[in-house]
Write a protein that holds these residues in place. Structure first.
Motif, mmCIF file in Angstrom:
data_model
loop_
_atom_site.group_PDB
_atom_site.id
_atom_site.type_symbol
_atom_site.label_atom_id
_atom_site.label_comp_id
_atom_site.label_asym_id
_atom_site.label_seq_id
_atom_site.Cartn_x
_atom_site.Cartn_y
_atom_site.Cartn_z
ATOM 1 N N ARG A 18 0.750 -1.475 -0.024
ATOM 2 C CA ARG A 18 -0.095 0.117 0.094
ATOM 3 C C ARG A 18 0.860 1.316 -0.055
ATOM 4 O O ARG A 18 1.991 1.302 0.638
ATOM 5 N N ALA A 19 0.475 2.186 -0.704
ATOM 6 C CA ALA A 19 1.187 3.403 -0.835
ATOM 7 C C ALA A 19 1.420 4.178 0.665
ATOM 8 O O ALA A 19 0.155 4.133 1.500
ATOM 9 N N PRO A 20 2.391 4.749 1.036
ATOM 10 C CA PRO A 20 2.624 5.460 2.228
ATOM 11 C C PRO A 20 1.557 6.733 2.301
ATOM 12 O O PRO A 20 1.111 7.227 1.318
ATOM 13 N N ARG A 21 1.231 6.810 3.508
ATOM 14 C CA ARG A 21 0.213 8.137 3.861
ATOM 15 C C ARG A 21 0.865 9.054 4.577
ATOM 16 O O ARG A 21 1.889 8.668 5.537
ATOM 17 N N TYR A 22 0.826 10.305 4.403
ATOM 18 C CA TYR A 22 1.323 11.333 5.296
ATOM 19 C C TYR A 22 0.381 12.220 5.956
ATOM 20 O O TYR A 22 -0.473 12.763 5.484
ATOM 21 N N GLU A 23 0.395 12.309 7.524
ATOM 22 C CA GLU A 23 -0.328 13.123 8.413
ATOM 23 C C GLU A 23 0.352 14.285 8.403
ATOM 24 O O GLU A 23 -0.240 15.366 8.867
ATOM 25 N N ALA A 24 1.405 14.384 8.118
ATOM 26 C CA ALA A 24 2.092 15.674 8.367
ATOM 27 C C ALA A 24 3.572 15.748 7.412
ATOM 28 O O ALA A 24 3.828 14.531 6.905
ATOM 29 N N ALA A 25 4.084 16.628 7.371
ATOM 30 C CA ALA A 25 5.623 16.780 6.426
ATOM 31 C C ALA A 25 6.871 16.757 7.624
ATOM 32 O O ALA A 25 6.808 17.285 8.489
ATOM 33 N N GLN A 26 7.801 16.073 7.044
ATOM 34 C CA GLN A 26 9.179 16.096 7.884
ATOM 35 C C GLN A 26 10.057 16.727 6.721
ATOM 36 O O GLN A 26 10.729 15.730 6.103
ATOM 37 N N PRO A 27 10.447 17.975 6.839
ATOM 38 C CA PRO A 27 11.332 18.441 5.657
ATOM 39 C C PRO A 27 12.797 17.833 5.858
ATOM 40 O O PRO A 27 13.122 17.544 6.834
ATOM 41 N N THR A 28 13.201 17.572 4.542
ATOM 42 C CA THR A 28 14.414 16.671 4.516
ATOM 43 C C THR A 28 15.725 17.602 4.503
ATOM 44 O O THR A 28 16.900 17.537 5.002
ATOM 45 N N GLU A 29 15.622 18.728 3.544
ATOM 46 C CA GLU A 29 16.434 19.822 3.464
ATOM 47 C C GLU A 29 15.917 21.017 3.228
ATOM 48 O O GLU A 29 14.616 21.175 2.801
ATOM 49 N N ILE A 30 16.633 22.264 3.415
ATOM 50 C CA ILE A 30 16.440 23.458 2.765
ATOM 51 C C ILE A 30 16.811 23.254 1.285
ATOM 52 O O ILE A 30 17.726 23.188 0.963
ATOM 53 N N SER A 31 15.718 23.838 0.480
ATOM 54 C CA SER A 31 15.984 23.699 -0.944
ATOM 55 C C SER A 31 16.402 25.042 -1.599
ATOM 56 O O SER A 31 17.661 25.155 -1.886
ATOM 57 N N HIS A 32 15.732 26.192 -1.229
ATOM 58 C CA HIS A 32 16.046 27.470 -1.849
ATOM 59 C C HIS A 32 15.367 28.616 -1.142
ATOM 60 O O HIS A 32 14.466 28.725 -0.187
ATOM 61 N N MET A 33 15.832 30.068 -1.622
ATOM 62 C CA MET A 33 15.071 30.988 -1.216
ATOM 63 C C MET A 33 14.820 32.044 -2.252
ATOM 64 O O MET A 33 15.618 31.852 -3.286
ATOM 65 N N ALA A 34 13.799 32.825 -2.188
ATOM 66 C CA ALA A 34 13.535 33.821 -3.151
ATOM 67 C C ALA A 34 13.668 35.137 -2.384
ATOM 68 O O ALA A 34 12.999 35.496 -1.400
ATOM 69 N N ILE A 35 14.189 36.171 -3.095
ATOM 70 C CA ILE A 35 14.377 37.390 -2.519
ATOM 71 C C ILE A 35 13.971 38.517 -3.590
ATOM 72 O O ILE A 35 14.402 38.405 -4.659
ATOM 73 N N GLY A 36 13.230 39.460 -3.239
ATOM 74 C CA GLY A 36 12.567 40.657 -4.167
ATOM 75 C C GLY A 36 13.517 41.559 -4.128
ATOM 76 O O GLY A 36 14.077 42.015 -2.809
ATOM 77 N N VAL A 37 14.105 42.216 -5.109
ATOM 78 C CA VAL A 37 15.243 43.276 -5.208
ATOM 79 C C VAL A 37 14.692 44.267 -6.139
ATOM 80 O O VAL A 37 13.751 44.123 -6.933
#
Ligand SMILES: [Fe+2]
Length: 328
Positions: free
Chosen positions: A149-168
């Motif tokens: 059966r496919a795993p189910r997620y009741e919450a997220a557990q972030p694995t990594e910081i991916s990126h950021m966005a900055i308005g300039v």
């Protein structure tokens, strides 16, 4: 080692925020799925993803440089980049010291500012690679999840910081320091609106996205965290929604970088994004200049008009202004 990674910068190690409402910000970080760590300093709240990427949160004090957001009363305070080789860190210190003040902390980390005045830091990375079980899909003719059966997620557990966005004020100007001084690479352009940069030839499609902000000044727009797959994006987002946090955009799937996303408003002066399945690129990735079409922000999503030719959603908050597309 190529000249593009002579400093061996390989990702985002820590993001520091200063906020007006410390308790609210810490509750959000916990609800987001980050793990609270004892920082050894009662005035500094520390959170980690599974790979050791960190978020530090302190209470704003505009009279103290380490507790002053770059703009407004809550927001970004400092970006720390992880470096994999001590020689790379030493080269960074030598190079940056030529035209700006660089301080060294007790652990050997370097602290300075970029050309916009954003506080930045560099340290030997404390992240480690986390290898997750792959998501298995049963495609027609290619079943890959049998008697399971496919795993189910009741919450997220972030694995990594991916990126950021900055308005300039101008994404080309903001990018130049990162490309010419730090060796960042342009992954894609967003017409006359923004530039996607990665800190290393191989890996994330982008670690940094500069976009022309509608309002003058520098504003931290969002911080993105990687989760395993689209199901974890949805599971995490549903939980945040159920806890009363408000969606900023999503869920959806980005046209640029291919990532599935769900953004939430936070008490940290920016949005946070769950992201999964972004493009992973190498030296042979071909940079593309995307036109600012209605669907540039997302291939699909909910709650945004996309078919009438008008720009909606977060891209509508960027400014169409010529940017000098510095070659990496
Ligand atoms: Fe993002």
């Amino acid at each position: 080692m190529t000249s593009a990674n002579r400093f061996t910068i390989d990702g985002v190690d820590r993001i520091k925020f200063a906020v007006e409402k410390l308790d609210d910000a810490c509750r959000f970080a916990t609800d987001w799925g980050l793990t609270r760590i004892d920082s050894g300093d009662a005035s500094s709240k520390l959170f980690r993803t599974a790979d050791g990427s960190e978020v530090e949160i302190v209470e704003t004090d505009l009279s103290v440089s380490g507790r002053r957001p770059i703009i407004n009363a809550s927001g970004l305070c400092e970006i720390t980049w992880g470096v994999t080789d001590p020689d790379g860190l030493a080269r960074l210190g030598d190079m940056l010291s030529k035209d700006r003040e660089v301080s060294v902390d007790a652990a050997g980390g370097l602290h300075t500012v970029d050309d916009l005045g954003i506080p930045i830091a560099f340290r030997m990375t404390r992240r480690h690679t986390v290898v997750l079980e792959p998501t298995r899909f049963n495609s027609p003719g290619r079943p890959d999840r049998i008697n399971s059966r496919a795993p189910r997620y009741e919450a997220a557990q972030p694995t990594e910081i991916s990126h950021m966005a900055i308005g300039v004020d101008n994404a080309g100007d903001a990018s130049r320091f990162y490309i010419e001084r730090l060796g960042f690479i342009v992954s894609d352009h967003y017409a006359n609106r923004g530039m996607f940069l990665r800190c290393a030839p191989r890996g994330n499609h982008h670690h940094l996205f500069f976009m022309n902000g509608k309002a003058p000044g520098t504003r931290f727009n969002h911080l993105a965290f990687k989760v395993r797959d689209i199901h974890e994006v949805i599971g995490g987002g549903q939980r945040l929604d159920g806890l009363g946090w408000k969606t900023f955009a999503g869920p959806g799937r980005h046209t640029v970088s291919s990532a599935c996303f769900w953004y939430f408003n936070t008490p940290l002066g920016c949005a946070w994004e769950y992201a999964a399945d972004e493009d992973i690129v190498t030296e042979t990735w071909e940079t593309k200049d995307f036109a600012a079409t209605a669907d540039i922000f997302s291939e699909w999503t909910f709650g945004l008009e996309k078919s009438d030719g008008r720009l909606r959603g977060p891209i509508a908050h960027s400014k169409d202004a010529p940017i000098e597309k510095t070659k990496s």
